[in-house]
Every structure is written in C-alpha cells, then in structure tokens.
Write an enzyme that holds these catalytic residues in place. Structure first.
Site, mmCIF file in Angstrom:
data_model
loop_
_atom_site.group_PDB
_atom_site.id
_atom_site.type_symbol
_atom_site.label_atom_id
_atom_site.label_comp_id
_atom_site.label_asym_id
_atom_site.label_seq_id
_atom_site.Cartn_x
_atom_site.Cartn_y
_atom_site.Cartn_z
ATOM 1 C CB CYS A 74 -38.128 49.945 -13.400
ATOM 2 S SG CYS A 74 -37.247 48.825 -12.449
ATOM 3 N N GLY A 80 -48.687 44.981 -18.737
ATOM 4 C CA GLY A 80 -47.904 43.754 -18.918
ATOM 5 C C GLY A 80 -46.547 43.920 -18.339
ATOM 6 N N PRO A 81 -46.217 42.523 -17.679
ATOM 7 C CG PRO A 81 -44.589 41.073 -16.794
ATOM 8 C CD PRO A 81 -44.768 42.698 -16.874
ATOM 9 N N GLY A 82 -48.209 42.020 -15.781
ATOM 10 C CA GLY A 82 -49.157 41.748 -15.093
ATOM 11 C C GLY A 82 -49.000 41.999 -13.545
ATOM 12 N N GLY A 83 -47.558 42.020 -13.032
ATOM 13 C CA GLY A 83 -47.487 42.080 -11.634
ATOM 14 C C GLY A 83 -48.149 43.211 -10.893
ATOM 15 C CD GLU A 136 -48.821 44.673 -22.869
ATOM 16 O OE1 GLU A 136 -48.102 44.727 -23.928
ATOM 17 O OE2 GLU A 136 -48.416 45.377 -21.731
#
Length: 457
Positions: free
Chosen positions: A395, A279-282, A302
């Site tokens: 990140c 998630g969210p799927g990028g 997810e």
C-alpha cells in the site's frame, strides 16, 4: 460579581468537539491511531448522527492537516509548537482546522475552542488561545498558504506539499512515482487530502455487491466485482458486516486478492493457497471466500499473535488455517499454487485513511522495510511450486518498495513477471507502464496500491 464566570465555566461543550479533541490527545500522547480510537469512542459515548459526522470530520481533517496547522500556529504564537502545552495545542489545532477548512463560523470555532481550553487547562492559557485563534481567523487558508508556503516558482514541490498538508519528502516520492508531472502531483496530493469514501467488500458466495448496495444504501464499485461505496456512517452498525457477509476493505486491496485468485498457473491448481503476511485479515477473508468457491484452502501466516486472532475472527467458517509464524521462516511445506505477499510497508498509499500516518513516517523507514520486503518475497518464491504464481503488493507507491523490490527479485530468482495489468478487470485506465499495476486515489478512487504477479519458472 463572579456569576458570569461561573456560568461560562459550566457552559456545555458539544460532544462532537470533545470527542475530536480527546482523539487528538490520544494520538499525540500515546501514538494512537485516530481511525481505531474514534469509532469506539463514538459507540461508547453513544454519539450518533450529525454529531458523529462532525466528530469524524474534525478528527480526521485535523489529523491530516497537522503539519500545515502547526506552521500557522507557530507563526502566530511566535514560538515553536513544541513549546506550547500539549492539551492547549490539541485545541489550537482543532480550532485552526475549523477556521481554515470548514464552513463553521469564526465566532463558533473560536468560542468553542476557548471553552475547550478552559475545561482542560484552566483559565491560565485562555487568553493566549483566544488571541492566537482570533489572529488566525483574520486570513483564509489561501492567504496563509501564500504567506507561509515556499514560493511556487522557486520550489513547486515544497509549495504543493505545504498547500496539501504533506511532508515534503512524501511529495518528492509521489513526484518521482508519477514521472515528474506537476499536474499529476497536485492531483495526487489533493486527493490524498480529502475524506475518502468507505469501501465495503461483499464476500463472494455469501452476498453480491448488488445485494450489499441495496441493503446498505451504497453504490456498487467501479472496478472490483465485490465492492460497494458507502458515504458516511459507521460500517460496524451494518447488519451484513455484523453477520460476516461483508467487510470493510479498500477496492484496491480487493483487486489484489482477486488477481491472485485468477492469475493463470502452469499446471493444475491443487488448491494450496498462502497469504504470507495476513494480518489483520482483510485479504485473507476475501481469499478464503474465493477459495471456498474453487475448492481450495488458504494458509494464513501472521507473526503477531493478536493480529493472528483478528484473522481467525474475520475468516471464521471459511477454509482458512491461521499460523502464528514469521513469513520469512514459516515451517510450512513448499508446493503452494498461489502465494500473496502483502508486505509491510510505509503505507504512503493509504494516508487519506490513516490521517496521522503522514506525520509519523520518516524517509529512514524505507531502507529497513525494503530489506524485509525482499526477504518475504524470496520466502514466498521458495514456498511456491514451479508454475505457481506469487502476487507481491504494497500500500505504497514508493519506487523502492514497489518496482525496486520486484525488479531485483526477477533478476535474482527463477521467476517471470506477468503483465499484471491484464489480470485486473477491463476498463481500468492509468495503471502505469507495466508490467506491474500502480493504482492512485486521484485516478482510481482507491488507495495507492501497487501489485505485481510473478510466475515461478
């Protein structure tokens, strides 16, 4: 005799500032995310063009600088900001940002802020707000930094943290990750304090980066073969985005997905790929497009149902199967060739894109996240076949979330660390000492993504 007051009460306030202060209120009152609230608000209110650009600059800029703004406001008001009414504080922050970090004239910044206070809180706090902002306007940002920041000779990290509007603990984390270089720390904090370009991703097999740049008026990215840089505007208005040919994704994240798809395996690729924290799927969407080219299929896991739904939407018509499950106990059969663990983290690498996040995170968050990251990476390796590759990414540049997690896994489990630097496109400098990759906004123009490729023995 009351006519001038009546006229002033009905003076229209420009929609950009109204939108900005409404988003600031949502962030303060319900812990909303500015980058999610503002675009929808602009669309709903039909705010476009220069007004939309101004609203965006004021909202994100104020959110990034809140810590520094609050110190200045408290100094002038002679009271803690916690003692100031929230609605008034939102406007004071917005006005102070305009005074110190934009080219908006002092008179316009003060008068529009006073009008906003009057429209939201009545006449009572108008005099207070007017006095505070007028006093703040008597100095520029540099003078306020000189006056209120820690001494640059006695506390360089504290000084830079104040100057570039970061909590001190985050500046300390960056300093450790950058090897204690004062110049690198200043460059990193400065880059983190600027408005980033929007990065688009061209879905492989559907549209090229060159075609996407031509359609959108953007510029082809430097590193990812799928990336396009876009300076301003609402990406949601772009036809390639609406049609699912492209998406919004930081170039660093694109390199993570590309690394997984291209990492050398031992033995054949049977086409079983896994995105364990999808998630969210990028990244799942980019992996899905790459998998379609290679004849592979992606399982996307997810835990949160609403985020799983977002993955389904972003991967429609792609060879991606979405599972609502905990990545630590997926119920999936082992034997995957490639596994991505884009682990939940502090997000310290994306603070420029999530402007209020730096003021929400605490050092105490790290320990709990590191436990989760270790568990997820361990689960991924269990699901990986011998000779397969897992890519672990965060990140965040925090050493405990990055090399700390991977080094421990390498010591505990039957995996070998690959030189991840050799798996990214040639010509990218400043990737760190290896074998892992650490990107930085000030060096690469990306989020501060970390990723490491491990092969199962």
């Amino acid at each position: 005799m009351n006519q001038p007051t009546d006229q002033r009460e009905h003076t229209p306030i420009d929609p950009a500032r109204v939108a900005a202060v409404d988003v600031l209120a949502a962030v303060r009152e319900r812990d909303a995310y500015a980058n999610l609230v503002l675009p929808k608000m602009l669309r709903d209110r039909k705010i476009t063009g220069r007004d939309a650009a101004l609203a965006t600059e004021l909202t994100y800029g104020t959110s990034r600088a809140v810590g520094m703004l609050d110190v200045i406001i408290a100094e002038v008001a002679k009271r803690p900001v916690t003692d100031i009414d929230g609605a008034v504080l939102d406007v004071l922050r917005l006005g102070t940002y305009q005074l110190l970090r934009t080219r908006i004239g002092a008179h316009a910044a003060v008068s529009t802020s006073v009008d906003l206070v009057r429209s939201r809180s009545g006449h009572g706090p108008v005099g207070f707000a007017n006095a505070v902002l007028r006093k703040i306007s008597q100095r520029d940002e540099d003078l306020w930094v000189q006056s209120l920041a820690p001494s640059i000779t006695d506390d360089l990290i504290g000084h830079l943290a104040f100057q570039y509007a970061h909590p001190r603990w985050i500046a300390e984390v960056f300093n450790e990750a950058l090897g204690g270089s004062a110049g690198a720390l200043q460059a990193a904090l400065a880059a983190d304090d600027e408005r980033p370009l929007t990065h688009l991703v061209a879905r492989p097999g559907m549209i090229t980066a060159e075609e996407l740049a031509l359609i959108t008026g953007g510029e082809v990215g430097r590193y990812s073969p799928y990336c396009v840089y876009l300076d301003g505007g609402d990406p949601g208005d772009l036809e390639p985005i609406r049609e699912g040919l492209a998406g919004v994704q930081d170039e660093g994240s694109q390199l993570v997905a590309r690394t997984l798809a291209q990492a050398p395996l031992e033995g054949p690729d049977t086409g079983r790929w896994l995105d364990l924290c999808a998630g969210p799927g990028g990244k799942a969407a980019l992996l899905g497009a790459l998998a379609e080219i290679e004849g592979a299929r992606v399982d996307a896991v997810e835990k949160a149902p609403h985020r799983a739904e977002l993955i389904s939407k972003s991967t429609r018509d792609l060879p991606v199967d979405v599972h609502v499950a905990d990545g630590r106990d997926t119920g999936l059969d082992p034997g995957f060739d490639r596994v991505l663990v884009d682990a939940p983290c502090t997000g310290l690498g994306a603070l420029r894109r999530r402007p209020e996040a730096r003021w929400r995170r605490n050092p105490e968050d790290v320990a709990e996240l590191v436990v989760l990251q270790h568990q997820l990476l361990s689960s991924a390796i269990e699901l990986l076949r011998p000779g397969g590759v897992v890519v672990y990414s965060t990140c965040s540049p925090h050493p405990e979330e990055t090399a700390g997690v991977v080094d421990r896994i390498v010591a505990e489990l039957p995996v070998t660390a690959l030189d991840t630097r050799a798996l990214v496109p040639a010509g990218i400098e400043g990737l760190g000492s290896g074998p892992y990759v650490q990107l930085w906004p000030h060096l690469h123009g990306t989020d501060a993504m970390f990723f490491a490729a491990l092969r199962k023995n």
